[in-house]
Design an enzyme around this catalytic site. Structure first.
Site, PDB file in Angstrom:
ATOM      1  N   CYS A  41       0.835  -1.207   0.000  1.00  9.13           N
ATOM      2  CA  CYS A  41       0.000   0.000   0.000  1.00  9.13           C
ATOM      3  C   CYS A  41       0.874   1.263   0.000  1.00  9.13           C
ATOM      4  O   CYS A  41       1.557   1.532  -0.970  1.00  9.13           O
ATOM      5  CB  CYS A  41      -0.999  -0.022   1.154  1.00  9.13           C
ATOM      6  SG  CYS A  41      -2.312   1.222   0.956  1.00  9.13           S
TER       7      CYS A  41
ATOM      8  N   GLU B  76      -3.122  -8.537   3.499  1.00  7.94           N
ATOM      9  CA  GLU B  76      -3.589  -9.006   4.813  1.00  7.94           C
ATOM     10  C   GLU B  76      -5.107  -8.930   4.949  1.00  7.94           C
ATOM     11  O   GLU B  76      -5.679  -9.485   5.882  1.00  7.94           O
ATOM     12  CB  GLU B  76      -2.893  -8.213   5.927  1.00  7.94           C
ATOM     13  CG  GLU B  76      -3.376  -6.799   6.128  1.00  7.94           C
ATOM     14  CD  GLU B  76      -2.877  -5.777   5.122  1.00  7.94           C
ATOM     15  OE1 GLU B  76      -3.213  -4.590   5.296  1.00  7.94           O
ATOM     16  OE2 GLU B  76      -2.146  -6.150   4.180  1.00  7.94           O
TER      17      GLU B  76
ATOM     18  N   HIS C  50      -4.120  -4.531  -0.132  1.00 10.06           N
ATOM     19  CA  HIS C  50      -3.798  -5.020   1.210  1.00 10.06           C
ATOM     20  C   HIS C  50      -3.891  -6.546   1.213  1.00 10.06           C
ATOM     21  O   HIS C  50      -4.981  -7.095   1.355  1.00 10.06           O
ATOM     22  CB  HIS C  50      -4.778  -4.443   2.228  1.00 10.06           C
ATOM     23  CG  HIS C  50      -4.550  -3.002   2.503  1.00 10.06           C
ATOM     24  ND1 HIS C  50      -3.580  -2.546   3.366  1.00 10.06           N
ATOM     25  CD2 HIS C  50      -5.155  -1.897   2.006  1.00 10.06           C
ATOM     26  CE1 HIS C  50      -3.602  -1.228   3.395  1.00 10.06           C
ATOM     27  NE2 HIS C  50      -4.540  -0.806   2.572  1.00 10.06           N
TER      28      HIS C  50
END
Length: 198
Positions: free
Chosen positions: A77, A182, A180
């Protein structure tokens, strides 16, 4: 395997640590140059504002350290944007590992396109690359960003919002993902697992 997650003035770091834990890896969040140098792999995540983040890195000489690292390195990011040459966000000179400019999304139709871009988009135009090995078919990832890296020779995957933009970059030992991982379910988990296996 020692994984260092670079601590700097940014948000969203904890969710990256949790995602690594789900893969069986305990990473260390640190801004200690020696620990970063000694790591087998380095992750540079974050949400935040480019000029503030660069000021933090420069004050601790982490900008020079990042550019000198030889182990596999992953920006996420804001981490991707800071690895580029320049960001339109507060006219910020960045690390310059990728000779790429970061620009702000300009919606042609504010009713149809909102900035920031928030949501799921498909990874397209995937190159052959160890980071992209064995991804699920039609891989979707989760984005939250107002700025994007232009398409370049270092782009190894794209996504589309308003126009095509760089989703993933690669140069030498540096990889970077705008989305992202995650927060990107099985696709994000696979991207992180692939990075850990490089």
């Amino acid at each position: 395997m020692k994984i260092a997650v670079i601590k700097y003035n940014s948000g969203n770091v904890q969710s990256v640590l949790y995602a690594l834990e789900r893969l069986g890896v305990v990473a260390e969040l640190t801004d200690d140059p020696e620990k970063i140098r000694a790591a087998d792999k380095v992750i540079f995540p974050g949400q935040g504002e480019a000029s503030t983040a660069m000021s933090y890195l420069k004050a601790r000489k982490l900008d020079q350290l990042i550019k000198a690292l030889k182990q596999p390195f992953l920006g996420v990011c804001l981490g991707l944007q800071l690895l580029c040459e320049h960001s339109e966000e507060n006219d910020t000179e960045c690390l310059g590992i990728f000779p790429v400019k970061v620009k702000r999304f300009i919606p042609e139709n504010s009713q149809e396109f909102k900035v920031p871009h928030v949501g799921w988009n498909e990874l397209e135009n995937l190159a052959e690359n160890p980071l992209l090995t064995d991804l699920p078919a039609n891989p979707f990832v989760y984005y939250v960003h107002s700025f994007f890296a232009e398409l370049s020779d270092y782009t190894i995957a794209t996504s589309h919002y308003i126009h095509d933009f760089t989703a993933i970059l690669h140069r030498d030992n540096y990889w970077a993902i705008q989305a992202h991982p995650e927060k990107s379910s099985v696709v994000g988990e696979k991207l992180l697992a692939n990075f850990l296996s490089i």
